[in-house]
Enzyme design. Structure first.
Site, PDB file in Angstrom:
ATOM      1  N   THR A  30       0.015  -0.731   1.100  1.00 17.00           N
ATOM      2  CA  THR A  30       0.297  -0.277  -0.451  1.00 17.00           C
ATOM      3  C   THR A  30       1.702  -0.394  -0.660  1.00 17.00           C
ATOM      4  OG1 THR A  30       0.267   1.627  -1.590  1.00 17.00           O
ATOM      5  CG2 THR A  30       0.495   1.716   0.854  1.00 17.00           C
ATOM      6  N   TYR A  77       1.125   9.759   2.084  1.00 16.19           N
ATOM      7  CA  TYR A  77       0.269   8.647   2.031  1.00 16.19           C
ATOM      8  C   TYR A  77       0.930   7.386   2.665  1.00 16.19           C
ATOM      9  CZ  TYR A  77      -2.143   4.605  -0.045  1.00 16.19           C
ATOM     10  OH  TYR A  77      -2.587   3.582  -0.496  1.00 16.19           O
TER      11      TYR A  77
END
Length: 333
Positions: A120, A144
């Site tokens: 990501t 995250y």
């Protein structure tokens, strides 16, 4: 590759689109998904085997490798709610960082050396420069992003120690759905902007919240790089081909290089649907950078990949086909 490919999280949003592409190109695919966020109905190809289970189940992973002799693994399985990662970081570090170690250990034991990782752009944190290149400093601002960055480092170390090669694909904003409306984006809760705006259009939610109109951008709202899910799927195929050809371990951005503001998304939805979007404007949300934009040139150079869908209206049209189609944006409960 003639041997099967294991796709973890292959019943999820991006995973299912990638599985469908692989099946259409003649790959034999086995999907491992615990169906916490995935949907068995998203596996639409008869030749694809769905195994319900967890990446953390080492005995199951070992059994699947013994049965199929996988040539490669594509790893999507992860939790991806940024806010939840802040309030429950251990859940994210266990699921996104620790449990994949079982998978990598079994790969090493069985001699499988090719790994494609769904990473990501959150690994960059607040970017130093725009557009973002792969050499930018990685300093995630939430668990995250840190959980994904940790696994990227594990993969680099596995290459150095074992010759287990990987491609870590750093997504920007995944969007759109299959262009025939057969599979799509169905999260609960739904946090992505385009489906949220479409939900406001259909009345599923009362309005769409816009957080901040005073950013240093042309219209005052945040700018993001939206990439069609089918382009993401194509990138995973290119990554497999890169590794099959003996390519090195790399980390690569996946984006269009085109920035689109929140207001521009709302305008695109109104243009595509012919309906007015109910909007509620509010203050900035903590942690939202004004602009996140990819420089995707490295992916083009090394993987031979470039996004085909660069007009955000294409992404909105395909998402609307899913939301307004027979499934109305949701798989059967």
């Amino acid at each position: 590759m003639t041997a099967p490919v294991l796709v973890t999280g292959g019943a999820g949003y991006i995973g299912s689109h990638t599985v469908r592409l692989l099946a259409s190109r003649g790959y034999k695919v086995v999907v491992l998904d615990n169906l916490v966020f995935g949907h068995k109905e998203a596996i639409v190809d008869d030749g694809v085997e769905l195994v319900v289970g967890d990446v953390g189940d080492r005995a199951l992973i070992t059994r699947l490798f013994d049965q199929h002799g996988f040539a490669a693994v594509i790893h999507f399985a992860a939790y991806a709610y940024v806010g939840e990662s802040v309030t429950n970081p251990l859940k994210y570090y266990r699921n996104n960082t620790a449990e994949p170690l079982n998978l990598l250990e079994v790969m090493q034991e069985k001699g499988c050396k090719n790994f494609v990782f769904s990473s990501t752009c959150a690994t960059y944190g607040v970017p130093e420069t725009i557009p973002i290149v792969e050499s930018n400093r990685q300093d995630p601002i939430n668990p995250y992003g840190r959980s994904k960055l940790m696994l990227e480092q594990v993969l680099k170390d596995c290459d150095h120690a074992y010759g287990l090669r990987s491609v870590s694909l750093r997504y920007f904003n995944a969007s759109g759905c299959s262009e025939d409306g057969v599979i799509g984006e169905d999260h609960n809760p739904e946090t992505h902007l385009i489906p949220r705006v479409l939900m406001a259009v259909t009345g599923e939610v009362s309005h769409v919240d816009v957080f901040g109109t005073d950013y240093p951008t042309p219209d005052g709202t945040c700018i993001r790089d939206y990439i069609h899910v089918n382009d993401l799927a194509e990138a995973h195929l290119k990554a497999l081909e890169h590794l099959a050809a003996g390519g090195n371990t790399i980390q690569a951005n996946l984006g269009t290089g085109v920035g689109v503001s929140v207001k521009e998304i709302i305008s695109a939805v109104e243009e595509v649907t012919g309906r007015t979007v109910p909007v509620k404007y509010g203050p900035r949300r903590e942690g939202d950078p004004p602009q996140l934009l990819a420089d995707p040139s490295y992916s083009k150079q090394v993987l031979g990949w470039e996004a085909k869908h660069k007009d955000v209206r294409d992404m909105v049209r395909s998402a609307w086909a899913w939301v307004d189609g027979p499934r109305k944006g949701h798989y059967p409960a």
